[in-house]
Design a protein around this motif. Structure first.
Motif, short mmCIF file in Angstrom:
data_model
loop_
_atom_site.label_atom_id
_atom_site.label_comp_id
_atom_site.label_asym_id
_atom_site.label_seq_id
_atom_site.Cartn_x
_atom_site.Cartn_y
_atom_site.Cartn_z
N PHE A 171 0.83 -1.21 0.00
CA PHE A 171 0.00 0.00 0.00
C PHE A 171 0.87 1.27 0.00
CE2 PHE A 171 -2.40 3.26 2.33
CZ PHE A 171 -3.59 3.26 1.64
N MET A 172 1.95 1.24 0.79
CA MET A 172 2.78 2.44 0.96
C MET A 172 3.73 2.62 -0.24
SD MET A 172 1.60 3.55 3.73
CE MET A 172 2.72 4.82 4.30
N PRO A 173 4.38 3.82 -0.32
CA PRO A 173 5.28 4.05 -1.47
C PRO A 173 6.52 3.15 -1.47
CG PRO A 173 4.71 6.12 -0.40
CD PRO A 173 4.19 5.03 0.48
N GLU A 174 6.87 2.56 -0.30
CA GLU A 174 8.00 1.63 -0.32
C GLU A 174 7.72 0.43 0.59
OE1 GLU A 174 7.97 4.18 2.76
OE2 GLU A 174 8.71 5.04 0.90
N LEU A 175 8.47 -0.66 0.37
CA LEU A 175 8.31 -1.84 1.21
C LEU A 175 8.75 -1.49 2.63
CD1 LEU A 175 9.78 -4.68 -1.06
CD2 LEU A 175 7.40 -4.00 -0.81
N LYS A 176 8.16 -2.17 3.62
CA LYS A 176 8.50 -1.86 5.02
C LYS A 176 9.43 -2.92 5.64
CE LYS A 176 6.20 1.83 5.47
NZ LYS A 176 7.15 2.91 5.25
N ALA A 177 9.72 -3.96 4.89
CA ALA A 177 10.53 -5.06 5.45
C ALA A 177 11.97 -4.62 5.69
CB ALA A 177 10.50 -6.24 4.49
N ASP A 178 12.69 -5.39 6.52
CA ASP A 178 14.11 -5.11 6.77
C ASP A 178 14.88 -5.16 5.45
OD1 ASP A 178 13.35 -5.15 9.37
OD2 ASP A 178 14.14 -7.15 9.82
N ASP A 179 15.97 -4.35 5.36
CA ASP A 179 16.73 -4.25 4.12
C ASP A 179 17.23 -5.60 3.62
OD1 ASP A 179 16.30 -1.60 4.09
OD2 ASP A 179 18.27 -1.02 4.90
N VAL A 180 17.69 -6.42 4.57
CA VAL A 180 18.24 -7.71 4.16
C VAL A 180 17.19 -8.56 3.43
CG1 VAL A 180 17.94 -8.55 6.52
CG2 VAL A 180 19.40 -9.80 5.01
N LEU A 181 15.94 -8.49 3.92
CA LEU A 181 14.86 -9.24 3.27
C LEU A 181 14.52 -8.63 1.91
CD1 LEU A 181 12.46 -9.87 6.30
CD2 LEU A 181 13.87 -11.56 5.12
N GLN A 182 14.50 -7.29 1.86
CA GLN A 182 14.19 -6.62 0.59
C GLN A 182 15.24 -6.97 -0.47
OE1 GLN A 182 12.91 -2.60 0.35
NE2 GLN A 182 12.34 -2.46 2.50
N ASP A 183 16.53 -6.97 -0.05
CA ASP A 183 17.59 -7.29 -1.01
C ASP A 183 17.40 -8.70 -1.57
OD1 ASP A 183 18.64 -4.85 -0.47
OD2 ASP A 183 20.27 -5.58 0.83
N ARG A 184 17.07 -9.61 -0.68
CA ARG A 184 16.86 -11.00 -1.12
C ARG A 184 15.68 -11.07 -2.09
NH1 ARG A 184 17.77 -15.28 -2.85
NH2 ARG A 184 16.81 -17.22 -2.24
N LEU A 185 14.61 -10.35 -1.74
CA LEU A 185 13.40 -10.37 -2.59
C LEU A 185 13.73 -9.84 -3.99
CD1 LEU A 185 10.26 -10.87 -2.41
CD2 LEU A 185 10.06 -8.39 -2.16
N ARG A 186 14.44 -8.71 -4.02
CA ARG A 186 14.74 -8.07 -5.32
C ARG A 186 15.69 -8.92 -6.17
NH1 ARG A 186 12.39 -3.05 -4.51
NH2 ARG A 186 12.59 -2.36 -2.35
N SER A 187 16.42 -9.84 -5.51
CA SER A 187 17.36 -10.67 -6.28
C SER A 187 16.63 -11.84 -6.98
CB SER A 187 18.43 -11.24 -5.35
OG SER A 187 17.86 -12.28 -4.56
N LEU A 188 15.35 -12.03 -6.68
CA LEU A 188 14.64 -13.20 -7.23
C LEU A 188 14.03 -12.85 -8.60
CD1 LEU A 188 12.97 -14.31 -3.89
CD2 LEU A 188 14.92 -15.40 -5.02
N PRO A 189 14.24 -13.72 -9.59
CA PRO A 189 13.81 -13.37 -10.94
C PRO A 189 12.30 -13.42 -11.16
CG PRO A 189 14.76 -15.59 -10.89
CD PRO A 189 14.95 -15.01 -9.53
N ASN A 190 11.59 -14.19 -10.32
CA ASN A 190 10.14 -14.37 -10.58
C ASN A 190 9.26 -13.58 -9.61
OD1 ASN A 190 10.93 -15.99 -8.45
ND2 ASN A 190 9.50 -17.64 -8.93
N VAL A 191 9.81 -12.43 -9.13
CA VAL A 191 9.01 -11.60 -8.20
C VAL A 191 8.79 -10.22 -8.82
CG1 VAL A 191 9.01 -10.44 -5.96
CG2 VAL A 191 9.87 -12.77 -6.14
N LYS A 192 7.51 -9.79 -8.79
CA LYS A 192 7.22 -8.42 -9.25
C LYS A 192 6.74 -7.63 -8.03
CE LYS A 192 3.40 -6.94 -11.95
NZ LYS A 192 2.58 -7.19 -13.13
#
Ligand SMILES: Cc1cc2nc3c(=O)[nH]c(=O)nc-3n(C[C@H](O)[C@H](O)[C@H](O)COP(=O)(O)OP(=O)(O)OC[C@H]3O[C@@H](n4cnc5c(N)ncnc54)[C@H](O)[C@@H]3O)c2cc1C
Length: 510
Positions: free
Chosen positions: A379-400
């Protein structure tokens, strides 16, 4: 397939506990799963001369019935290979059919034996589901103790066309004589409430007033109970379901002194600890409301009244609802909460995760390893998760990842087929085709039943002082239902201990 040597040596010890002969009835075809089941069963049968094997067709193939001597039916069937989390269910069923009494109360035995109509239950499971074994084991116990009951565990991975046909999108899902009965975690008592009827107020008629009564069986309530009982005062604990949120947690790595544990296992130890102090646990009942004008009393949802000198409210929190169309209607039909349990059912599919906090991002990372694509809506303009989790998420090819997304509808008839959100920046409405939707938007405190006399903040969390005391004399609160800053197991346990000591101090000053 041959059994892991560790598992085999554990099993060898259990084989000595078989009191009576057991027959494995095998229903086999030509498929690979049949071969696996045959290898599994043969290896186990070779470990005890009390076990024999017969090959005889059952309604589902491949499957295994665990029967008594001379193939006399016990009612228990495993369709698919009972490995993973179901291995324990298999071992328990084998021992129980082989004459070992199930470890349940006399009251539960009586309730099971009171069922006087024939019922065939089926439980669809996945082998990675940690909520499934309790359901499977409960129905197996019922089958062993009552000839009117029979039960088949169906491993969804082996019977995918059955899963598709019945539109199953959550495990465990239970059918009773072919009709949908329930989905999700259930314990034996909840099953008995559904099948044999709920316990009434008369079952609670003779409960003496308590010195300390705790409402809630999570870490906060359990810690309160141990601390209060150790002071030698009469302590009771009422819980809708002992274990609380921890039972939904698979891996726990932040309980100090325990490197790793799993929620159900940990709360099993906690329950044993509470019981060892003689705390009276009144499980599987909901407290409906409380009165504090003329002494403290709580009223259960079956009308029973229980009195106490002090009360500790530790009713925790539950998943927050979004309040959008489709959320309730499609629950267990594609709308889900537990990735560990239900994630495997969405293999090869596109799913959405609503919520970009720690739990949402963890869920998305977990799902990305199983499904075709994950769409994360925040909902918000950015993700609220910890940076380490966000980095992992962004490294995954099948996530939008879509931020500024206000989800407005989960759509589908019978099962989820789409999700709609409004882009809060542009106002554009976007619909995406999905087959599953995991909602991870936080928790709300279970405090509606408490009423307005106990002070709460605007989020509904109970306000407490440094002794865990509320604004009402003799009434204390602890854990996630309070305004404590962080919601964690250790913190809930600590606040439960504080509330119990606070209540004890209050008692001795009266
Ligand atoms: C998926 C998930 C993963 C988590 N992982 C971790 C982790 O790894 N580490 C960590 O420290 N924390 C974790 N947490 C948070 C942790 O589980 C909670 O902070 C903790 O369980 C709170 O304990 P509690 O006793 O206050 O409440 P709860 O655990 O919510 O227990 C509440 C109890 O009250 C009962 N109850 C509620 N209403 C009523 C009523 N009206 N009548 C009778 N009984 C009632 C419930 O049945 C339950 O027994 C996780 C939470 C979730 C949901």
């Amino acid at each position: 397939m041959s059994l892991d040597p560790n598992l085999k040596s554990q099993l060898a010890q259990f084989m000595g506990l078989l009191e009576n002969p057991v027959t494995f009835q095998l229903s086999l075809g030509d498929c690979e799963n049949s071969k696996q089941l045959k290898d599994f069963v043969t290896e186990i049968a070779e470990m005890s001369d009390k076990i024999s094997i017969v090959e005889e067709a059952l309604p589902l193939t491949p499957s295994l019935a665990i029967n008594r001597a001379n193939n006399e039916k016990s009612g228990i069937v495993f369709a698919g290979v009972p490995m993973g989390h179901e291995f324990e269910s298999f071992v328990l069923a084998l021992l129980q059919v082989g004459g070992r009494a199930p470890k349940i109360s006399d009251e539960q035995v009586k309730r099971i034996q009171s069922i006087d109509r024939e019922i065939h239950f089926e439980t669809i499971v996945s082998l990675s589901c940690h909520n499934c074994p309790e359901v499977v084991q409960s129905f197996n116990i019922m089958s062993v103790l009552n000839p009117n009951i029979s039960h088949t565990m169906i491993e969804g991975g082996t019977f995918q066309s059955l899963v598709e046909e019945r539109g199953i999108m959550a495990v465990p899902t239970v059918f009773s004589n072919g009709e949908d009965l329930a989905s999700g975690r259930l314990n034996l008592d909840q099953i008995l409430d559904m099948v044999a009827g709920p316990r009434g107020a008369e079952d609670f008629g003779n409960i003496e007033p308590f010195d300390v009564l705790i409402i809630g069986g999570g870490p906060a309530g359990a810690a309160s109970a141990v601390y209060a009982a150790r002071k030698g005062v009469r302590t009771g604990l009422i819980a809708d379901e002992f274990g609380g949120q921890v039972t939904d947690t698979l891996g726990i790595e932040n309980i100090i002194g325990i490197l790793y544990t799993e929620g159900p296992k940990f709360m099993g130890h906690v329950k044993t600890h509470v019981e060892s102090y003689g705390v009276e646990i009144i499980d599987r009942v909901m407290v409906d409301h409380m009165e504090t004008e003329d002494g403290i009393a709580v009223y259960l949802n079956n009308g029973a009244k229980i009195e106490t000198k002090t009360l500790i409210i530790a009713t925790g929190a539950r998943w927050k609802m979004l309040g959008i169309p489709g959320e309730v209607e499609l629950r267990n039909k594609g709308v889900a909460y537990c990735t560990h349990c239900d994630g495997p059912l969405f293999k090869g599919k596109t799913v959405a995760v609503i919520g970009g906090g720690n739990s949402g991002v963890e869920a998305a990372i977990d799902l990305a390893g199983m499904v075709k694509e994950v769409i994360v809506l925040e909902f918000m303009p950015e993700l609220k998760a910890d940076d380490v989790l966000q980095d992992r998420l962004r490294s995954l090819p099948n996530v939008k990842i879509v931020t500024n997304a206000q989800t407005t509808e989960i759509s589908g008839t019978g099962k989820v087929n789409g999700i709609t959100y409004v882009n809060r920046e542009t106002g554009e409405t976007v619909s995406e085709a999905i087959e599953g939707c995991f909602i991870q938007v936080g928790l709300v405190p279970n405090t509606e039943w408490v009423g307005d006399e106990v002070e709460k903040n605007p989020q509904g969390e109970i306000l407490v002082d440094k002794y865990g005391a509320t604004n009402i004399e003799g009434v204390y609160a602890a854990g996630d239902c309070t305004d404590v800053a962080f919601k964690q197991i250790m913190i809930a346990s600590g606040s439960g201990a504080t509330a119990a000591l606070g209540a004890f101090q209050y008692l001795i000053r009266q």
